[in-house]
Write a protein that holds these residues in place. Structure first.
Motif, PDB file in Angstrom:
ATOM      1  N   GLU A  23     -28.015 -27.319 -32.521  1.00  0.00           N
ATOM      2  CA  GLU A  23     -26.842 -26.808 -31.796  1.00  0.00           C
ATOM      3  C   GLU A  23     -25.677 -26.736 -32.772  1.00  0.00           C
ATOM      4  O   GLU A  23     -25.272 -27.745 -33.353  1.00  0.00           O
ATOM      5  CB  GLU A  23     -26.509 -27.713 -30.604  1.00  0.00           C
ATOM      6  CG  GLU A  23     -25.408 -27.121 -29.717  1.00  0.00           C
ATOM      7  CD  GLU A  23     -25.333 -27.793 -28.345  1.00  0.00           C
ATOM      8  OE1 GLU A  23     -26.383 -28.119 -27.760  1.00  0.00           O
ATOM      9  OE2 GLU A  23     -24.197 -28.006 -27.867  1.00  0.00           O
ATOM     10  N   ASP A  27     -19.062 -29.968 -29.547  1.00  0.00           N
ATOM     11  CA  ASP A  27     -17.905 -30.443 -28.783  1.00  0.00           C
ATOM     12  C   ASP A  27     -18.172 -31.851 -28.238  1.00  0.00           C
ATOM     13  O   ASP A  27     -18.472 -32.763 -28.983  1.00  0.00           O
ATOM     14  CB  ASP A  27     -17.592 -29.422 -27.684  1.00  0.00           C
ATOM     15  CG  ASP A  27     -16.207 -29.611 -27.090  1.00  0.00           C
ATOM     16  OD1 ASP A  27     -15.277 -29.887 -27.859  1.00  0.00           O
ATOM     17  OD2 ASP A  27     -16.061 -29.499 -25.864  1.00  0.00           O
ATOM     18  N   LYS A  30     -21.787 -32.030 -23.965  1.00  0.00           N
ATOM     19  CA  LYS A  30     -22.169 -31.794 -22.562  1.00  0.00           C
ATOM     20  C   LYS A  30     -23.538 -31.120 -22.476  1.00  0.00           C
ATOM     21  O   LYS A  30     -24.378 -31.483 -21.645  1.00  0.00           O
ATOM     22  CB  LYS A  30     -21.093 -30.904 -21.921  1.00  0.00           C
ATOM     23  CG  LYS A  30     -21.310 -30.606 -20.475  1.00  0.00           C
ATOM     24  CD  LYS A  30     -20.114 -29.836 -19.902  1.00  0.00           C
ATOM     25  CE  LYS A  30     -20.510 -29.152 -18.621  1.00  0.00           C
ATOM     26  NZ  LYS A  30     -20.205 -27.753 -18.544  1.00  0.00           N
ATOM     27  N   ASP A  44     -21.054 -29.999 -36.048  1.00  0.00           N
ATOM     28  CA  ASP A  44     -19.698 -29.717 -35.569  1.00  0.00           C
ATOM     29  C   ASP A  44     -18.718 -30.448 -36.479  1.00  0.00           C
ATOM     30  O   ASP A  44     -18.909 -31.630 -36.764  1.00  0.00           O
ATOM     31  CB  ASP A  44     -19.541 -30.216 -34.111  1.00  0.00           C
ATOM     32  CG  ASP A  44     -18.342 -29.598 -33.399  1.00  0.00           C
ATOM     33  OD1 ASP A  44     -17.232 -29.637 -33.973  1.00  0.00           O
ATOM     34  OD2 ASP A  44     -18.505 -29.090 -32.286  1.00  0.00           O
ATOM     35  N   MET A  72     -19.600 -31.449 -39.895  1.00  0.00           N
ATOM     36  CA  MET A  72     -19.177 -30.476 -40.912  1.00  0.00           C
ATOM     37  C   MET A  72     -19.230 -29.080 -40.311  1.00  0.00           C
ATOM     38  O   MET A  72     -19.839 -28.871 -39.251  1.00  0.00           O
ATOM     39  CB  MET A  72     -20.113 -30.543 -42.127  1.00  0.00           C
ATOM     40  CG  MET A  72     -21.571 -30.318 -41.799  1.00  0.00           C
ATOM     41  SD  MET A  72     -22.669 -30.394 -43.258  1.00  0.00           S
ATOM     42  CE  MET A  72     -22.600 -32.098 -43.693  1.00  0.00           C
ATOM     43  N   GLU A  73     -18.613 -28.131 -41.005  1.00  0.00           N
ATOM     44  CA  GLU A  73     -18.686 -26.743 -40.553  1.00  0.00           C
ATOM     45  C   GLU A  73     -20.107 -26.218 -40.782  1.00  0.00           C
ATOM     46  O   GLU A  73     -20.800 -26.671 -41.699  1.00  0.00           O
ATOM     47  CB  GLU A  73     -17.655 -25.904 -41.286  1.00  0.00           C
ATOM     48  CG  GLU A  73     -16.259 -26.331 -40.877  1.00  0.00           C
ATOM     49  CD  GLU A  73     -15.153 -25.488 -41.464  1.00  0.00           C
ATOM     50  OE1 GLU A  73     -15.432 -24.728 -42.409  1.00  0.00           O
ATOM     51  OE2 GLU A  73     -14.028 -25.610 -40.964  1.00  0.00           O
ATOM     52  N   SER A  74     -20.492 -25.253 -39.954  1.00  0.00           N
ATOM     53  CA  SER A  74     -21.875 -24.762 -40.020  1.00  0.00           C
ATOM     54  C   SER A  74     -22.196 -24.135 -41.378  1.00  0.00           C
ATOM     55  O   SER A  74     -23.313 -24.267 -41.866  1.00  0.00           O
ATOM     56  CB  SER A  74     -22.126 -23.754 -38.895  1.00  0.00           C
ATOM     57  OG  SER A  74     -21.104 -22.783 -38.874  1.00  0.00           O
ATOM     58  N   HIS A 100     -15.916 -19.023 -32.537  1.00  0.00           N
ATOM     59  CA  HIS A 100     -16.240 -17.802 -31.791  1.00  0.00           C
ATOM     60  C   HIS A 100     -15.587 -16.557 -32.382  1.00  0.00           C
ATOM     61  O   HIS A 100     -14.915 -15.809 -31.669  1.00  0.00           O
ATOM     62  CB  HIS A 100     -15.804 -17.946 -30.335  1.00  0.00           C
ATOM     63  CG  HIS A 100     -16.546 -19.021 -29.583  1.00  0.00           C
ATOM     64  ND1 HIS A 100     -17.623 -19.689 -30.091  1.00  0.00           N
ATOM     65  CD2 HIS A 100     -16.351 -19.516 -28.352  1.00  0.00           C
ATOM     66  CE1 HIS A 100     -18.062 -20.554 -29.210  1.00  0.00           C
ATOM     67  NE2 HIS A 100     -17.296 -20.485 -28.144  1.00  0.00           N
TER      68      HIS A 100
HETATM   69  C1  LIG Z   1     -17.276 -24.239 -27.123  1.00  0.00           C
HETATM   70  S1  LIG Z   1     -17.407 -25.669 -28.071  1.00  0.00           S
HETATM   71  C2  LIG Z   1     -19.135 -26.017 -28.021  1.00  0.00           C
HETATM   72  C3  LIG Z   1     -19.667 -26.358 -26.656  1.00  0.00           C
HETATM   73  C4  LIG Z   1     -21.074 -26.927 -26.621  1.00  0.00           C
HETATM   74  N1  LIG Z   1     -22.013 -26.122 -27.340  1.00  0.00           N
HETATM   75  C5  LIG Z   1     -21.554 -27.054 -25.191  1.00  0.00           C
HETATM   76  O1  LIG Z   1     -22.379 -26.232 -24.753  1.00  0.00           O
HETATM   77  O2  LIG Z   1     -21.109 -27.998 -24.507  1.00  0.00           O
HETATM   78  C6  LIG Z   1     -17.161 -25.086 -29.691  1.00  0.00           C
HETATM   79  C7  LIG Z   1     -17.275 -26.144 -30.777  1.00  0.00           C
HETATM   80  O3  LIG Z   1     -17.418 -25.473 -32.026  1.00  0.00           O
HETATM   81  C8  LIG Z   1     -16.881 -26.290 -33.010  1.00  0.00           C
HETATM   82  N2  LIG Z   1     -16.638 -25.505 -34.227  1.00  0.00           N
HETATM   83  C9  LIG Z   1     -15.530 -24.812 -34.591  1.00  0.00           C
HETATM   84  N3  LIG Z   1     -15.691 -24.256 -35.791  1.00  0.00           N
HETATM   85  C10 LIG Z   1     -16.951 -24.580 -36.197  1.00  0.00           C
HETATM   86  C11 LIG Z   1     -17.710 -24.313 -37.365  1.00  0.00           C
HETATM   87  N4  LIG Z   1     -17.203 -23.568 -38.369  1.00  0.00           N
HETATM   88  N5  LIG Z   1     -18.955 -24.832 -37.463  1.00  0.00           N
HETATM   89  C12 LIG Z   1     -19.481 -25.573 -36.450  1.00  0.00           C
HETATM   90  N6  LIG Z   1     -18.811 -25.855 -35.326  1.00  0.00           N
HETATM   91  C13 LIG Z   1     -17.560 -25.373 -35.197  1.00  0.00           C
HETATM   92  C14 LIG Z   1     -15.621 -26.872 -32.382  1.00  0.00           C
HETATM   93  O4  LIG Z   1     -15.252 -28.073 -33.034  1.00  0.00           O
HETATM   94  C15 LIG Z   1     -16.063 -27.065 -30.926  1.00  0.00           C
HETATM   95  O5  LIG Z   1     -16.432 -28.407 -30.701  1.00  0.00           O
END
Ligand SMILES: C[S@@+](CC[C@H](N)C(=O)[O-])C[C@H]1O[C@@H](n2cnc3c(N)ncnc32)[C@H](O)[C@@H]1O
Length: 229
Positions: A23, A27, A30, A44, A72-74, A100
């Protein structure tokens, strides 16, 4: 039953005996914590939980004792940690739900595809924004102090993949903010946009061409496509 990402992910894992679940963007966990799979990997840069919640969730859902967490970032995950995290095995199922924005989400899908098993599935959340605000860039969303659900322009990734890749099939399920479904195999209805054209597209154009551009399917199509009973 109202379909969402969590239900579909677990149905696919059960049906195809998928072992590896990744995944991107977790966040508060959940969706992540309740998923049952042999090898779960969470990525994340800003997990909204610490060791105590991880422990509590592992006691409640024992599959989480073996879960791996990469803060970490993806992009960095794929550059430095993915092969080891996957134990050099193919990835069966990936939820792309991190940053996003078009370029970020596209890299997440393309990097995941590098590791995907032949029968594997990528699910991308937030592909079907229903308002202009929901599709804003993160910068615009913050500048305008918007509230509610932010989908970004992840929808452009669907157009990009349908226009540039002949080796994958791509469609969007009309549920849970639009679930992009990406599998290996022949593209059923390719598009012919260039990345430059896609980058310039507006929300209004999406709204006028939603079904065709997203290859939008009713949520129940997932049962037919994957032969789920
Ligand atoms: C909408 S939430 C994810 C919700 C989760 N997948 C769920 O279904 O409950 C988006 C998450 O993406 C993370 N995020 C933001 N930039 C990111 C990146 N470059 N790489 C990985 N995750 C990132 C944020 O920290 C945030 O926690």
């Amino acid at each position: 039953m109202i379909l969402n990402r969590s239900i579909i992910i677990q149905r696919l894992i059960n049906k195809f005996d998928f072992k590896t679940y990744l995944e991107i963007g977790v966040d508060a966990g959940k969706n992540f914590f309740p998923i049952k799979a042999d090898r779960k990997i969470a990525v994340d840069p800003g997990f909204r939980f610490g060791w105590l919640k991880k422990l509590v969730k592992a006691i409640r859902y024992p599959q989480n004792f073996r879960a791996a967490y990469y803060k970490m970032e993806s992009d960095r995950f794929f550059e430095t940690a993915a092969a080891k995290a996957l134990h050099n095995k193919p990835l069966d199922l990936c939820l792309v739900d991190g940053m996003h924005e078009y370029a970020f989400a596209l890299r997440d899908v393309e990097n995941s595809l590098q590791h995907l098993s032949d029968g594997g599935v990528i699910i991308m959340h937030d592909c079907n924004p229903l308002s202009k605000e929901a599709s804003y860039s993160w910068e615009q969303w913050q500048t305008d102090k918007c509230a509610g659900f932010w989908n970004g322009d992840v929808w452009k990734v669907i157009l990009h993949l349908r226009s540039t890749r002949q080796d994958i099939n791509v469609f969007v399920l009309d549920c849970d903010h639009g679930l992009g479904i990406i599998t290996k195999g022949k593209q059923e209805k390719p598009l012919s946009f260039s990345p430059a054209q896609i980058a310039q597209m507006s929300y209004d154009e999406l709204a006028a061409n939603r079904e065709a551009w997203l290859n939008l399917k009713p949520a129940a199509y997932v049962y037919h496509y994957f032969s789920l009973e």
